[in-house]
Design a protein around this motif. Structure first.
Motif, PDB file in Angstrom:
ATOM      1  N   LYS A 151     104.086  58.417 -27.611  1.00 34.27           N
ATOM      2  CA  LYS A 151     103.123  58.924 -28.579  1.00 34.27           C
ATOM      3  C   LYS A 151     103.262  58.129 -29.871  1.00 34.27           C
ATOM      4  O   LYS A 151     104.383  57.920 -30.348  1.00 34.27           O
ATOM      5  N   LYS A 152     102.115  57.698 -30.416  1.00 32.26           N
ATOM      6  CA  LYS A 152     102.106  56.927 -31.654  1.00 32.26           C
ATOM      7  C   LYS A 152     100.911  57.338 -32.510  1.00 32.26           C
ATOM      8  O   LYS A 152      99.850  57.685 -31.993  1.00 32.26           O
ATOM      9  N   GLN A 153     101.086  57.289 -33.835  1.00 34.66           N
ATOM     10  CA  GLN A 153      99.974  57.525 -34.755  1.00 34.66           C
ATOM     11  C   GLN A 153      99.049  56.309 -34.760  1.00 34.66           C
ATOM     12  O   GLN A 153      99.504  55.172 -34.641  1.00 34.66           O
ATOM     13  N   ARG A 154      97.735  56.560 -34.917  1.00 36.34           N
ATOM     14  CA  ARG A 154      96.758  55.471 -34.900  1.00 36.34           C
ATOM     15  C   ARG A 154      95.854  55.548 -36.124  1.00 36.34           C
ATOM     16  O   ARG A 154      95.618  56.639 -36.672  1.00 36.34           O
ATOM     17  N   ALA A 155      95.313  54.380 -36.509  1.00 40.08           N
ATOM     18  CA  ALA A 155      94.477  54.308 -37.717  1.00 40.08           C
ATOM     19  C   ALA A 155      93.648  53.031 -37.689  1.00 40.08           C
ATOM     20  O   ALA A 155      93.845  52.157 -36.837  1.00 40.08           O
ATOM     21  N   PHE A 156      92.690  52.929 -38.647  1.00 43.38           N
ATOM     22  CA  PHE A 156      91.985  51.677 -38.886  1.00 43.38           C
ATOM     23  C   PHE A 156      92.927  50.727 -39.636  1.00 43.38           C
ATOM     24  O   PHE A 156      93.939  51.153 -40.222  1.00 43.38           O
ATOM     25  N   ALA A 157      92.600  49.428 -39.622  1.00 40.84           N
ATOM     26  CA  ALA A 157      93.482  48.446 -40.265  1.00 40.84           C
ATOM     27  C   ALA A 157      92.664  47.507 -41.145  1.00 40.84           C
ATOM     28  O   ALA A 157      91.476  47.243 -40.882  1.00 40.84           O
ATOM     29  N   ALA A 180      87.732  47.911 -36.744  1.00 41.61           N
ATOM     30  CA  ALA A 180      87.186  49.199 -36.327  1.00 41.61           C
ATOM     31  C   ALA A 180      87.736  49.527 -34.953  1.00 41.61           C
ATOM     32  O   ALA A 180      87.084  49.318 -33.922  1.00 41.61           O
ATOM     33  N   ALA A 181      88.948  50.015 -34.914  1.00 39.79           N
ATOM     34  CA  ALA A 181      89.625  50.380 -33.671  1.00 39.79           C
ATOM     35  C   ALA A 181      90.801  51.268 -34.032  1.00 39.79           C
ATOM     36  O   ALA A 181      91.374  51.147 -35.132  1.00 39.79           O
ATOM     37  N   LEU A 182      91.154  52.146 -33.129  1.00 40.12           N
ATOM     38  CA  LEU A 182      92.307  53.022 -33.341  1.00 40.12           C
ATOM     39  C   LEU A 182      93.554  52.254 -32.910  1.00 40.12           C
ATOM     40  O   LEU A 182      93.892  52.178 -31.733  1.00 40.12           O
ATOM     41  N   ILE A 183      94.242  51.683 -33.880  1.00 47.11           N
ATOM     42  CA  ILE A 183      95.392  50.818 -33.636  1.00 47.11           C
ATOM     43  C   ILE A 183      96.667  51.590 -33.958  1.00 47.11           C
ATOM     44  O   ILE A 183      96.769  52.221 -35.022  1.00 47.11           O
TER      45      ILE A 183
END
Length: 500
Positions: free
Chosen positions: A329-335, A83-86
């Motif tokens: 700049k990078k895209q982020r998501a849950f993992a 639960a983190a924007l990685i």
């Protein structure tokens, strides 16, 4: 949905407030930040609970054991999801499975607000370096141009105007540069056009300079020395970031756009620090380092620092400032672990959360709607500081130094070089001295010796008187053979009394 209904999932996170984080309460770990607001939505919809697991070193990737980093926990299947924007980097994709892209992370550069603008000192600020070089070139080359054209004209057209030597031409250019007059009086139209051209050039240049100098000294807008990531490298600025983060991976991985910054890591100008709280970075920033971190994190750091200074004057509350351009700049998501079915289960709900703008609202909900501590503070009462006038002191010092150097050169030339030249010409000068006493420049006052003889003492008592046109005069025999008439009773006669 049936498999996770009523179950407890192991959810990993790391401290990156306000995006994600945790704290201990009554012996258990409680999550906080944007990521866990989303987790609560998922937990309520799919009817599950979660247990928070933290990596040992607060890393995204790295460490000696899998437990040191969040990616390591996922890759070893010791947690069910993160639960983190990685950032969805290529190296991370080889180890874990990502959800849909939830947002675009922007990494910015935060530094201590400088006291002076990077545009330069007050006197040089109106023009950039290239313009100053062109002005200097114009001052140095226009005087030779005047001498060259007057010499060329004198050879092609026979008239009374001679050649303007280099020395007076240079002093004309220099005096006009300082908006002063000149004793030169050109007669030819060509030379007059050259003079007018230089005067017009200086009038326009001084007008632009004066206007821009006034604007620079009265406006409070600053120009930072750091605007792009390459400025960190070219100007050798110290900078820091979080250890085990995506910034460290991007800088140290060959083939990435920012790989050239790896040389700064090797020579110690860039460091990756291990901190549990982002406030630990501020001490290094106060000592002159540049912090590279996510914009949301940096905005909260700056705002909390601003709020904490309630008893400080408004002009001094904005201690930090952001560079105008992003670091990366990078895209982020849950993992999730590789092959996890939670991805296909949670992605439709995460898509609805993303499309509704909930994430963007959550990231900014504790911040003001206006920009935090902008580069331009909109101050209208800026006073001139000593740094604005430092160039005036430099001009005085350099000018005085040049004058002393020229003075020393004149002493050397007149006492040693010219004395030797005069000794060589002494015999020639003696043979022509009587002729030179009679031939003098008509434009200058006559020498004393030509009137009264060398070393003569005029005594009125030894002269005879003579009446001419009803006025009495003294008649004095001059050494050159002529006579000198001096009025007796006129007030001007007292000028010739040797005892007066």
């Amino acid at each position: 949905m049936k498999e996770i209904n009523g179950k407890t999932l192991k959810v990993g996170t790391y401290n990156n407030t306000p995006l994600s984080g945790s704290f201990r309460e009554n012996g258990s770990i409680v999550g906080l930040g944007v990521a866990f607001i989303v987790m609560d939505i998922l937990s309520e919809r799919f009817n599950f609970t979660y247990e928070i697991v933290e990596p040992k070193k607060n890393y995204e990737l790295g460490g000696k054991t899998p437990e040191d980093s969040l990616i390591g926990l996922l890759n070893s299947s010791k947690i069910d999801m993160a639960a983190a924007l990685i950032p969805t980097l290529l190296a991370y994709r080889e180890k874990v499975s990502f959800s849909i892209d939830l947002d675009e992370g922007v990494w910015v550069m935060m530094l201590k607000r400088p006291k002076e603008s990077a545009a330069g000192s007050g006197l040089l600020a109106p023009f950039n370096s290239f313009v100053w070089y062109l002005v200097l070139a114009a001052v140095l080359t226009f005087a030779p141009c005047i001498t060259f054209f007057t010499r060329l004209r004198n050879k092609m057209i026979a008239d009374d105007e001679g050649v303007l030597p280099l020395k007076p031409s240079f002093w004309f250019v220099y005096s006009a540069f300082l908006k002063q007059g000149t004793s030169l009086s050109p007669e030819a139209n060509t030379t007059r056009v050259l003079f007018v051209t230089w005067w017009l050039f200086m009038i326009l240049l001084s007008a632009f300079y004066t206007a821009n100098l006034t604007a620079f000294l009265t406006l409070s807008k600053f120009t930072l020395a750091i605007e792009y990531p390459r400025d960190l490298y070219s100007k050798n600025y110290r900078w820091i970031s979080a250890a085990g983060s995506s910034v460290e991976y991007t800088v140290k991985t060959e083939g990435e756009d920012l790989y050239y910054l790896s040389t700064m890591v090797a020579n110690g100008r860039a460091k990756f620090l291990t901190v549990r709280n982002d406030l630990g970075f501020l001490d290094s920033v106060k000592r002159g380092a540049v912090l590279v971190k996510e914009q949301t994190v940096v905005d909260h750091l700056m705002y909390n620092d601003y709020i904490s200074k309630k008893d400080v004057e408004e002009s001094d509350r904005c201690t930090y400032v952001l560079a105008p351009n992003a670091f990366m700049k990078k895209q982020r998501a849950f993992a999730y672990p590789m092959g996890s079915q939670l991805k296909s289960l949670f992605d439709p709900t995460l898509t609805q959360i993303f499309q509704s703008g909930i994430l963007e609202f959550l990231k900014r909900k504790d911040l003001p709607s206006t920009k935090i501590c902008p580069l331009d503070l909109q101050s209208k009462d800026r006073k001139l500081r000593n740094s604005d006038l430092i160039m005036t002191y430099m001009v005085m010092g350099v000018g005085s130094g040049i004058a002393v150097a020229i003075f020393a050169a004149e002493i050397v030339f007149k006492r040693y070089i010219s004395v030797k030249i005069h000794k060589d010409k002494k015999t020639k000068k003696t043979s022509r001295q009587s002729k030179k006493s009679r031939d003098y420049d008509d434009t200058r006052p006559p020498p004393y010796d030509s009137l009264f003889g060398k070393n003569s003492k005029f005594n009125v008592e030894d002269t005879r008187k003579k009446m001419i046109n009803g006025r009495e005069y003294y008649v004095f025999e001059m050494g050159s053979g002529g006579q000198r008439l001096i009025p007796v009773r006129a007030p001007s006669s007292f000028l010739y009394r040797s005892d007066k």
